[in-house]
Each structure stands twice: as C-alpha cells, then as structure tokens.
Scaffold this active site. Sequence first.
Site, PDB file in Angstrom:
ATOM      1  N   LEU A   1       0.838  -1.199   0.000  1.00 24.73           N
ATOM      2  CA  LEU A   1       0.000   0.000   0.000  1.00 24.73           C
ATOM      3  C   LEU A   1       0.877   1.255   0.000  1.00 24.73           C
ATOM      4  O   LEU A   1       0.797   2.092   0.896  1.00 24.73           O
ATOM      5  CB  LEU A   1      -0.953   0.001   1.191  1.00 24.73           C
ATOM      6  CG  LEU A   1      -2.202   0.870   1.030  1.00 24.73           C
ATOM      7  CD1 LEU A   1      -3.095   0.348  -0.076  1.00 24.73           C
ATOM      8  CD2 LEU A   1      -2.991   0.941   2.337  1.00 24.73           C
ATOM      9  N   GLY A   2       1.729   1.359  -1.017  1.00 28.90           N
ATOM     10  CA  GLY A   2       2.469   2.588  -1.253  1.00 28.90           C
ATOM     11  C   GLY A   2       1.650   3.518  -2.126  1.00 28.90           C
ATOM     12  O   GLY A   2       0.413   3.444  -2.159  1.00 28.90           O
TER      13      GLY A   2
ATOM     14  N   ARG B   1       4.345  -3.933   4.742  1.00 22.44           N
ATOM     15  CA  ARG B   1       5.394  -4.198   5.739  1.00 22.44           C
ATOM     16  C   ARG B   1       4.975  -3.723   7.124  1.00 22.44           C
ATOM     17  O   ARG B   1       5.384  -4.267   8.131  1.00 22.44           O
ATOM     18  CB  ARG B   1       6.705  -3.523   5.318  1.00 22.44           C
ATOM     19  CG  ARG B   1       7.437  -4.244   4.201  1.00 22.44           C
ATOM     20  CD  ARG B   1       8.667  -3.508   3.785  1.00 22.44           C
ATOM     21  NE  ARG B   1       8.350  -2.215   3.176  1.00 22.44           N
ATOM     22  CZ  ARG B   1       9.245  -1.361   2.705  1.00 22.44           C
ATOM     23  NH1 ARG B   1      10.529  -1.653   2.787  1.00 22.44           N
ATOM     24  NH2 ARG B   1       8.881  -0.223   2.158  1.00 22.44           N
TER      25      ARG B   1
ATOM     26  N   ILE C   1       1.024  -5.582 -11.474  1.00 19.61           N
ATOM     27  CA  ILE C   1       1.604  -4.439 -12.175  1.00 19.61           C
ATOM     28  C   ILE C   1       2.867  -3.979 -11.443  1.00 19.61           C
ATOM     29  O   ILE C   1       3.330  -2.858 -11.659  1.00 19.61           O
ATOM     30  CB  ILE C   1       0.588  -3.278 -12.301  1.00 19.61           C
ATOM     31  CG1 ILE C   1      -0.231  -3.062 -11.000  1.00 19.61           C
ATOM     32  CG2 ILE C   1      -0.371  -3.539 -13.447  1.00 19.61           C
ATOM     33  CD1 ILE C   1       0.526  -2.471  -9.877  1.00 19.61           C
TER      34      ILE C   1
ATOM     35  N   ARG D   1       6.277  -6.263  -9.907  1.00 22.60           N
ATOM     36  CA  ARG D   1       7.444  -6.979 -10.410  1.00 22.60           C
ATOM     37  C   ARG D   1       7.089  -8.456 -10.484  1.00 22.60           C
ATOM     38  O   ARG D   1       6.434  -9.002  -9.583  1.00 22.60           O
ATOM     39  CB  ARG D   1       8.651  -6.779  -9.499  1.00 22.60           C
ATOM     40  CG  ARG D   1       9.242  -5.375  -9.518  1.00 22.60           C
ATOM     41  CD  ARG D   1       9.952  -5.086 -10.831  1.00 22.60           C
ATOM     42  NE  ARG D   1      10.644  -3.816 -10.790  1.00 22.60           N
ATOM     43  CZ  ARG D   1      10.160  -2.670 -11.255  1.00 22.60           C
ATOM     44  NH1 ARG D   1       8.939  -2.655 -11.788  1.00 22.60           N
ATOM     45  NH2 ARG D   1      10.879  -1.558 -11.202  1.00 22.60           N
TER      46      ARG D   1
ATOM     47  N   ASP E   1       1.356  -7.516 -16.275  1.00 22.06           N
ATOM     48  CA  ASP E   1       2.117  -6.515 -17.021  1.00 22.06           C
ATOM     49  C   ASP E   1       3.612  -6.742 -16.879  1.00 22.06           C
ATOM     50  O   ASP E   1       4.400  -6.040 -17.513  1.00 22.06           O
ATOM     51  CB  ASP E   1       1.738  -5.109 -16.528  1.00 22.06           C
ATOM     52  CG  ASP E   1       2.384  -4.008 -17.355  1.00 22.06           C
ATOM     53  OD1 ASP E   1       2.227  -4.037 -18.600  1.00 22.06           O
ATOM     54  OD2 ASP E   1       3.057  -3.122 -16.776  1.00 22.06           O
TER      55      ASP E   1
ATOM     56  N   GLU F   1      11.804 -10.533 -19.199  1.00 21.23           N
ATOM     57  CA  GLU F   1      11.305  -9.643 -20.244  1.00 21.23           C
ATOM     58  C   GLU F   1      12.391  -9.367 -21.295  1.00 21.23           C
ATOM     59  O   GLU F   1      13.555  -9.214 -20.947  1.00 21.23           O
ATOM     60  CB  GLU F   1      10.831  -8.323 -19.614  1.00 21.23           C
ATOM     61  CG  GLU F   1       9.667  -8.518 -18.662  1.00 21.23           C
ATOM     62  CD  GLU F   1       9.266  -7.233 -17.938  1.00 21.23           C
ATOM     63  OE1 GLU F   1       9.877  -6.173 -18.204  1.00 21.23           O
ATOM     64  OE2 GLU F   1       8.342  -7.286 -17.115  1.00 21.23           O
TER      65      GLU F   1
ATOM     66  N   HIS G   1       4.698  -4.651 -19.963  1.00 19.35           N
ATOM     67  CA  HIS G   1       5.316  -3.795 -18.947  1.00 19.35           C
ATOM     68  C   HIS G   1       5.169  -2.318 -19.324  1.00 19.35           C
ATOM     69  O   HIS G   1       6.153  -1.571 -19.426  1.00 19.35           O
ATOM     70  CB  HIS G   1       6.797  -4.151 -18.759  1.00 19.35           C
ATOM     71  CG  HIS G   1       7.330  -3.701 -17.417  1.00 19.35           C
ATOM     72  ND1 HIS G   1       8.402  -4.293 -16.793  1.00 19.35           N
ATOM     73  CD2 HIS G   1       6.941  -2.707 -16.570  1.00 19.35           C
ATOM     74  CE1 HIS G   1       8.655  -3.700 -15.642  1.00 19.35           C
ATOM     75  NE2 HIS G   1       7.766  -2.727 -15.485  1.00 19.35           N
ATOM     76  N   VAL G   2       3.931  -1.904 -19.489  1.00 22.47           N
ATOM     77  CA  VAL G   2       3.639  -0.530 -19.912  1.00 22.47           C
ATOM     78  C   VAL G   2       2.786   0.233 -18.898  1.00 22.47           C
ATOM     79  O   VAL G   2       2.362   1.365 -19.180  1.00 22.47           O
ATOM     80  CB  VAL G   2       2.933  -0.522 -21.286  1.00 22.47           C
ATOM     81  CG1 VAL G   2       3.869  -1.007 -22.376  1.00 22.47           C
ATOM     82  CG2 VAL G   2       1.650  -1.358 -21.263  1.00 22.47           C
TER      83      VAL G   2
END
Length: 316
Positions: A149-150, A173, A228, A230, A254, A259, A277-278
């Site tokens: 939740l950043g 965290r 979305i 890593r 994504d 990649e 990855h857009v």
Amino acid sequence: MPATVLVLVETINDCLWILENQGFHLILAPTPSERADAIKAHAGQINAVLTRGPLGLTAEEIAALPHLEIICVIGAGYEQVDLQAASNRGIAVSNGAGVNASSVADHAMALLLSLVRDIPRADAAVRRGEWPKVMRPSLAGKRLGILGLGAVGLAIAKRCANGFDMSVSYHNRQIRSDVPYSFCPTPTELARHSDFLVVATPGGIGTRQLIDKAVLQALGPEGFLVNIARASVVNTADLLQALEQRSIAGAGLDVFDDEPRVPDALKTLNNVVLTPHVAGLSPEATQATVELVGKNLVAHFSGQPLLTPIALPAPN
C-alpha cells in the site's frame, strides 16, 4: 563543465529535453551492447546514471565509472542496483516513487476490468463475426486485496473503493494508520479475504515470491490476480499451475520474469490478459519522472539534499 548522464532507460526519450535544458550532457545507451560500449568509451566523463529497477547498475559497472556520483532510478523499484557498491563509493541513489502512480493504477484497473469482464475474448469474437452472450462477474461491491500500500497501492485502492464501491484490504510491511482499509497480517490471509488480488509492492529480496501456491489456493477458483509490480513477487510456476488447473479464475500481468520473453504457456491460456510492462507509461508520467530526475540531479550537483533519496547500507 556540465555533468554527464548515462541514460540506460529506453522509454523517456521524448522528455530528455528537460535534462538537456538544465545543462546536462546525455549519453544514450538503451540496449545491452550500447550500454557496455558507452561505459567503456566514456567511463572517464560519466557523473550520473539514469536507470530503472530491472535494468539496474552492477557493482562491476559502478567500479568502471571512476567519476560516478549519483544513480537516479525512475519508478519506485531499484532491485537491480547494487546499493552496497554505491555505498562503498559514497555514490548517492535516488528513485521516483509515486511519480507514475496514477498511470500504473489506471493500468491496473484496465487489466482488472479486461480480465474480469473478459474483454479481449469478446472483442476477438465480434471481429470473427460471432455474437457470444457470456455471463461475467461485476466489479461492484467485490473485495479487493492490495499487496503493497504505497503510492500505487493507494491510488488503486481509491479507484476501487470510490469508483466501484469495493471493500479494500491490504498487506504491507507495516500497518498504516492513515487509511480506512483493513490490514491483513499475511499475503495468504489477504488472498483469503479477496475476490481480486492486486500486486503493487516493489521487487527485491524482501518481496520475492510472496505470491505462491498457498496464496493462490487462498484466492480460490473465483479469484483474480493482477500484477503491475514486479514478476519476482509471484512464483510463476505456481501461477501457471493455478491458471491451467483453474484453481484461480484468471490473471492480468504486465510484468514477467525474463522480459521481453513471456512463457509460451501463458500465451496459450484464455484466462489471462498480458501487456508488455507498460503500466507506468503515459506522457504525463514520463514528463513527471524526468522532471523529478532533473530536480534530484540539480540538487546533488549543487550540494543540496536529494528530493527522493534511497537509504544505503553502511559501507564495508
């Protein structure tokens, strides 16, 4: 003499004029071969490197740049930057956390809507002259789980809570006291309380494969996963098995482990939506990203504190 910046990022060329207008000399090296050649040819003049998390900067590359003073990473993640090597040399590191949060959150919603409503298959059917009437779930009133939740996670939560009347839970965290959402102590518990699980946490050792077989089982056969963040956060083998066996309903992805190579097994599944990855790419996000890089570079080379510094380990 103006500072020289080695630019390893391949997606921000349209806004590099911002840095040039600030007086920086740029060396563009977006491919692996150009990167190696640029470091070899210009090692004595490079003062800064502009990279992103998956591209990183290795200890060997840092050692090859004797005048390097600062590494600027676009986006929140910096998992492939050797922070220890930077610390050992007294090299500053900054990132761009939050700058592209709106773009990433928009893309997460696009993936979620496309996946749950099965838009790609419906579109393909109509183009073939078919007219299928397939019953698909609604998003309204469902349970959303957010891993991380950043800035991005918050932007997704607001869209889902305010726009789709979803109940929102999260795993982080640490518990956040500034949000109205429910905290879950583990990713498995979060999945158990979610219809839709969105991965929005940075990559790196601390988040590696947080989403595994147990979490996917907890999400269940009617649950959907969107990543979305890593690819390293999700165990790809476990995800493939869950998708093939329909132990989860589907996934919107994504990001991928290697990649731009995407597993053929993912491409053949009809319960996945794939994008290259857009999520963080938009004109607005790109300009804001480069503007932040420029501000960090100007601050550093004028002896001022960085706007978005990364805490480095102690030198050894």
